[in-house]
Design a protein around this motif. Structure first.
Motif, PDB file in Angstrom:
ATOM      1  N   UNK A  81       0.694  -1.229   0.141  1.00  0.00           N
ATOM      2  CA  UNK A  81       0.083   0.004   0.148  1.00  0.00           C
ATOM      3  C   UNK A  81       0.714   1.176  -0.079  1.00  0.00           C
ATOM      4  N   UNK A  82       2.144   1.263   0.255  1.00  0.00           N
ATOM      5  CA  UNK A  82       2.830   2.474   0.247  1.00  0.00           C
ATOM      6  C   UNK A  82       2.830   3.418  -0.978  1.00  0.00           C
ATOM      7  N   UNK A  83       3.071   2.431  -1.859  1.00  0.00           N
ATOM      8  CA  UNK A  83       3.279   3.450  -3.123  1.00  0.00           C
ATOM      9  C   UNK A  83       2.054   4.357  -3.725  1.00  0.00           C
ATOM     10  N   UNK A  84       0.888   3.763  -3.737  1.00  0.00           N
ATOM     11  CA  UNK A  84      -0.453   4.650  -3.896  1.00  0.00           C
ATOM     12  C   UNK A  84      -0.401   5.381  -2.788  1.00  0.00           C
ATOM     13  N   UNK A  85      -0.205   5.072  -1.428  1.00  0.00           N
ATOM     14  CA  UNK A  85      -0.493   6.059  -0.278  1.00  0.00           C
ATOM     15  C   UNK A  85       0.609   7.555  -0.574  1.00  0.00           C
ATOM     16  N   UNK A  86       1.888   7.038  -1.084  1.00  0.00           N
ATOM     17  CA  UNK A  86       2.485   8.280  -1.345  1.00  0.00           C
ATOM     18  C   UNK A  86       2.113   9.268  -2.182  1.00  0.00           C
ATOM     19  N   UNK A  87       1.803   8.652  -3.360  1.00  0.00           N
ATOM     20  CA  UNK A  87       1.159   9.492  -4.323  1.00  0.00           C
ATOM     21  C   UNK A  87      -0.192  10.676  -3.959  1.00  0.00           C
ATOM     22  N   UNK A  88      -0.714   9.886  -2.935  1.00  0.00           N
ATOM     23  CA  UNK A  88      -2.079  10.332  -2.381  1.00  0.00           C
ATOM     24  C   UNK A  88      -1.801  11.414  -1.352  1.00  0.00           C
ATOM     25  N   UNK A  99       6.411  -2.985  -8.913  1.00  0.00           N
ATOM     26  CA  UNK A  99       7.058  -4.217  -9.469  1.00  0.00           C
ATOM     27  C   UNK A  99       7.049  -5.383  -8.545  1.00  0.00           C
ATOM     28  N   UNK A 100       6.774  -6.509  -9.034  1.00  0.00           N
ATOM     29  CA  UNK A 100       6.874  -7.668  -8.190  1.00  0.00           C
ATOM     30  C   UNK A 100       7.635  -8.817  -9.210  1.00  0.00           C
ATOM     31  N   UNK A 101       8.673  -9.244  -8.740  1.00  0.00           N
ATOM     32  CA  UNK A 101       9.159 -10.308  -9.463  1.00  0.00           C
ATOM     33  C   UNK A 101       8.432 -11.642  -9.078  1.00  0.00           C
ATOM     34  N   UNK A 102       8.086 -12.553 -10.493  1.00  0.00           N
ATOM     35  CA  UNK A 102       7.220 -13.559 -10.321  1.00  0.00           C
ATOM     36  C   UNK A 102       8.151 -14.673  -9.931  1.00  0.00           C
ATOM     37  N   UNK A 215      -3.367  -9.386  -8.076  1.00  0.00           N
ATOM     38  CA  UNK A 215      -4.598  -8.695  -7.382  1.00  0.00           C
ATOM     39  C   UNK A 215      -4.390  -8.688  -5.818  1.00  0.00           C
ATOM     40  N   UNK A 216      -3.682  -9.644  -5.169  1.00  0.00           N
ATOM     41  CA  UNK A 216      -3.365  -9.390  -3.876  1.00  0.00           C
ATOM     42  C   UNK A 216      -2.483  -7.880  -3.410  1.00  0.00           C
ATOM     43  N   UNK A 217      -1.624  -7.783  -4.313  1.00  0.00           N
ATOM     44  CA  UNK A 217      -1.053  -6.532  -4.282  1.00  0.00           C
ATOM     45  C   UNK A 217      -1.958  -5.083  -4.618  1.00  0.00           C
ATOM     46  N   UNK A 218      -2.689  -5.363  -5.554  1.00  0.00           N
ATOM     47  CA  UNK A 218      -3.666  -4.533  -5.919  1.00  0.00           C
ATOM     48  C   UNK A 218      -4.751  -3.965  -4.578  1.00  0.00           C
ATOM     49  N   UNK A 226       4.416  -8.074   4.170  1.00  0.00           N
ATOM     50  CA  UNK A 226       4.599  -8.373   2.934  1.00  0.00           C
ATOM     51  C   UNK A 226       5.343  -7.370   2.079  1.00  0.00           C
ATOM     52  N   UNK A 227       6.605  -7.152   2.892  1.00  0.00           N
ATOM     53  CA  UNK A 227       7.585  -6.237   2.174  1.00  0.00           C
ATOM     54  C   UNK A 227       8.294  -6.810   0.948  1.00  0.00           C
ATOM     55  N   UNK A 228       7.637  -7.171   0.144  1.00  0.00           N
ATOM     56  CA  UNK A 228       8.162  -7.833  -1.125  1.00  0.00           C
ATOM     57  C   UNK A 228       8.068  -7.082  -2.527  1.00  0.00           C
ATOM     58  N   UNK A 229       7.342  -6.037  -2.191  1.00  0.00           N
ATOM     59  CA  UNK A 229       6.737  -5.195  -3.602  1.00  0.00           C
ATOM     60  C   UNK A 229       7.803  -4.198  -3.635  1.00  0.00           C
ATOM     61  N   UNK A 230       8.474  -4.071  -4.931  1.00  0.00           N
ATOM     62  CA  UNK A 230       9.443  -3.012  -5.234  1.00  0.00           C
ATOM     63  C   UNK A 230       8.504  -1.858  -5.743  1.00  0.00           C
ATOM     64  N   UNK A 231       8.726  -0.624  -5.006  1.00  0.00           N
ATOM     65  CA  UNK A 231       7.975   0.395  -5.262  1.00  0.00           C
ATOM     66  C   UNK A 231       8.996   1.637  -5.853  1.00  0.00           C
ATOM     67  N   UNK A 232       8.420   2.067  -6.646  1.00  0.00           N
ATOM     68  CA  UNK A 232       9.364   3.235  -7.474  1.00  0.00           C
ATOM     69  C   UNK A 232       8.509   4.536  -7.459  1.00  0.00           C
TER      70      UNK A 232
END
Length: 809
Positions: A81-88, A99-102, A215-218, A226-232
């Motif tokens: 949730x951090x990326x969208x929260x920063x934009x908001x 980005x999430x590595x599969x 969809x879990x990330x979205x 769940x600190x596996x999401x690469x956020x830019x």
């Protein structure tokens, strides 16, 4: 005048064949080494710079303070949730993308083809990906390429592999299959992966809504776990990232205070510039792609500098040693009006001539050596990189700087020679210049000793890591990845078929096998305590005979069984972290921290295993809990090794009879374990290569100096031999001075070598303990190498006919 200097330089090279060739070979060897390192170092800079606004793109980092109960974690990723929260929340943040590595590989079957291919390096990405990273698209529209679920964007290489060269690809479909199921995706764009160096190296991209993980990330509202999401994030032009970073603690508390409190987590967010990711982010865990380390580049640059400096020292020593030979030339030029300054110019230009000549010879050698260098540096350099405009300035700078460094002192020394004194007091003139040469020889062999010791330590440590018992048997183990849901579901059939083969001892399955990071973890706590007493534990899944097949020792209880539900086998480190006695462990119950506060069944310990190093001996063994896995990701075969090729052929036949549409792939576990130490193996190869060059250059130098010294003492040798001196006495007399110099170099270099390599060993949890023995051995090798050279030359001189020696002019 300048052309005249060049003519004199060329004539001196031709007249002094031996010394000229020694100088040229030494400078060429050093230059090849330096250019190779410069070429590789240059390739590591400039990452991400082809992206628009790269200076304003930052990656969100996470620091988790585990309060000493578990190693603190610095992650180059964060919660969903951090990326969208920063934009908001912040107007300074223009855009974000996740980005999430599969991980693993997908079996890709293109539309209209009966062929399929396994492909790795796949990312799940937000629809905003191409807004932040403006990859060049060869086909498709960047604004819409990732808008719809199951949108697939291919690299140009993969597009050509799947659909052929020159075909329109957008709109075609590809069936992607992995252990979780199938995805029918539509190609919406093709990107150019050769636009520039970047840490983002996907073969293909999928829109985030294409999979369950995406969809879990979205939809996830996680701020703590769940600190596996690469956020830019892309910041506005005038934003100060340091000031924005100061606001992040309040931002995290505003949204995630309850989650952090529930999980008893101490978490901090940060911003890291993407332009520094390749070289300055090695301290972060779980990078998205392969990165380098600027400290490694510093080591290479230092090696290149010292090797080139050693070549310069050779030139200085051999040039000043020839002062007497050039005294007449200098005298004649001075008598004819040449000033000391003009003579200095001549010798500096002569040195630059030699250096540039060495550069010209080095370039084709470097191009021919590129395949070896790519293997050495794990790079993909091509001949165009050597001759690129970016390398022109470094090449010229290296040539001129080497020439100036090599020629400065000889120019001053030779230009200031008093010719009358040189002719009148030969021996004194010879001795007066020798003190500086002594110091330079000592420096050279100190560097040789340091490199020899480094090679010895790295080699011994790697041997120790390979020979050390990791707590399981890695030899004669085949690993077969079950990359699709179908092959994983067919595990029992495969196991039954493989166990029927004569060379197979046993077959098992697991989620993560040794040499792999265990990606699953959770905070768990003993039943009856609170989450604040919990510890982070890594979670693995295996079949019933996993520990037996891997020869992992069972200490208490039993292993996992097919009938198990919420039962776990734990390792010794698990018990140590929770302060539980081994004999009291079986029957203990644990609960897991759940972000959504949903009640979950307690986990019961049914067995305890001995600690095993599932990753490497560079890190400590973390607490691990192993559960029964119904859908293993890997199949492991223990075999007797009589005829591996025949066994593999039989296994492939059995595999294709059960999974006809899935290619058969395998690897050997001991080879996978070796990959864990790829960095150390590469360092060993680098050390061997440059140590060899350093030894060559030093031996060339001492060969030249000994030759000159013996040439000056030819008559003395003849007289001594006529007066009855034996071969051994002459050899000892003539070689003593050089051997003493090498011995002094060892004494000076020993402390530096010992301290430097001990610092390198500190990154391992299990190290060799005989470094003093290696230090002595390296000293003896350094002395022996020098002695062989010196004694060979002096023996030849001592064996010469004394009459010829005495009669020599």
């Amino acid at each position: 005048m300048f052309l005249n200097y060049l003519k004199i330089a060329w004539r001196n090279f031709l007249n002094l064949k031996t010394f000229g060739i020694i100088n040229l070979v030494g400078l060429t060897a050093g230059t090849v080494c330096s250019l190779a390192i410069l070429l590789y170092v240059q390739s590591q800079f400039g990452f991400e710079k082809h992206f628009d606004n790269y200076e304003n793109i930052y990656k969100v980092t996470t620091f988790i303070n585990n309060r000493g109960e578990f190693p603190d974690m610095e992650l180059i990723s964060g919660s969903p949730a951090i990326g969208p929260g920063l934009v908001e929340d912040f107007e300074e943040v223009i855009q974000q993308t996740r980005v999430v590595s599969m991980g693993g590989e997908f079996l890709m079957k293109p539309e209209g083809s009966d062929k399929s291919f396994f492909e790795s390096n796949s990312y799940l990405v937000d629809s905003t990906f191409f807004e932040v990273f403006n990859f060049s698209l060869l086909e498709g529209d960047r604004k819409t390429a990732l808008m719809e679920p199951r949108s697939l964007v291919l690299s140009s290489f993969l597009a050509e592999k799947l659909f052929g060269k020159g075909n329109a690809i957008v709109g075609k479909e590809v069936l992607l299959t992995n252990e979780e199921g199938e995805i029918q995706a539509k190609v919406t764009a093709v990107f150019d992966e050769h636009a520039g160096p970047t840490h983002l190296t996907p073969n293909f991209l999928l829109s985030m809504a294409s999979t369950g993980l995406g969809n879990f990330v979205l939809t996830n509202d996680g701020w703590a776990g769940n600190n596996f999401v690469h956020t830019y994030v892309q910041l506005s032009l005038n934003t100060n990232p340091d000031q924005l970073a100061l606001k992040l603690p309040d931002f995290l508390q505003k949204h995630g205070a309850e989650q952090l409190k529930a999980g008893n987590m101490d978490k901090t967010l940060g911003l890291f510039p993407i332009k520094d990711l390749n070289l300055r982010s090695a301290h972060f865990s779980y990078p998205l792609g392969k990165i380098s380390d600027i400290n490694y580049l510093y080591i290479l640059i230092a090696i290149g500098f010292f090797v080139q400096l050693m070549a310069c020292i050779n030139y200085i020593n051999l040039t000043t040693a020839q002062a007497l030979r050039r005294a007449k030339e200098i005298g004649v030029r001075k008598v004819n009006g040449a000033s000391s300054q003009s003579l200095m110019y001549q010798f500096v230009i002569e040195s630059i001539f030699f250096s540039l000549f060495a550069v010209i010879i080095s370039l084709p050698i470097l191009i021919i050596s590129l395949p070896y260098l790519n293997q050495l540096f794990d790079s993909s350099l091509v001949s165009e990189d050597v001759l690129s405009p970016q390398m022109l300035l470094p090449i010229l700078a290296l040539g001129f700087s080497t020439g100036i460094i090599s020629g400065a002192y000889p120019a001053f020394y030779l230009g200031m020679i008093n010719v009358n004194k040189v002719f009148k007091v030969k021996s004194k003139a010879a001795r007066s210049s020798f003190s500086l040469r002594n110091g330079l020889v000592v420096f050279q062999f100190s560097m040789v000793f340091l490199l020899v010791y480094a090679v010895a330590v790295v080699s011994q440590q790697l041997s120790h890591l390979n020979e050390k018992d990791p707590g399981f048997t890695k030899n004669q183990k085949l690993v077969i990845p079950l990359k699709t849901a179908t092959s994983s579901a067919n595990y029992n059939s495969l196991k039954s078929q493989f166990e029927g083969l004569s060379q197979v001892n046993s077959v098992t399955g697991c989620e993560f096998y040794p040499s792999q990071n265990i990606w699953y973890d959770n905070k768990i706590y003993k039943k009856g305590t609170s989450v604040s007493d919990g510890k982070v534990v890594q979670l693995n899944y295996a079949r019933e005979n996993f520990f037996e097949t891997m020869d992992i020792q069972l200490l208490e209880g039993r292993t996992v069984a097919e009938t198990d539900s919420n039962k776990m086998v734990v390792n010794e480190s698990f018990l140590k972290n929770f302060g539980i006695a081994q004999e009291e462990a079986v029957g203990s119950f644990f609960e897991q921290w759940n972000l959504n506060s949903e009640s979950s069944p307690a986990w019961e310990i049914v067995g305890v295993i001995k600690d095993y190093n599932y990753l490497s001996l560079k890190s400590e063994v973390y607490p691990v809990a192993t559960f029964y896995g119904t859908m293993p990701a890997n199949l492991v075969v223990s075999f007797n090794g009589e005829n591996p090729s025949e066994l593999i052929a039989e296994m492939e036949k059995s595999w294709l009879s059960i999974n006809p549409e899935v290619p058969f792939e395998f690897t050997f576990l001991d080879e996978e374990m070796s990959k864990v130490y790829a960095e150390e193996i590469r360092l060993k190869k680098v050390a061997y290569t440059f140590t060899g060059l350093a030894i060559l250059i030093s031996l060339l130098g001492i060969w030249g100096l000994v030759s000159f010294s013996l040439d000056q003492r030819t008559k003395e040798i003849g007289v001594r031999k006529v007066l009855g001196a034996s071969l051994s006495e002459l050899t000892q007399l003539l070689s003593k001075e050089f051997i003493v110099l090498v011995a002094i170099s060892v004494v000076i270099g020993a402390p530096l070598a010992y301290i430097g390599m001990n610092q390198w060993l500190e990154k391992f949890t299990d190290t060799i303990d005989n470094t003093s023995f290696l230090l002595i051995g390296s000293a003896l090798i350094t002395l022996l190498v020098a002695m062989i050279t010196v004694i060979y030359k002096t023996t030849n001189a001592a064996n010469a006919n004394p009459i010829n020696s005495i009669m020599k002019d």
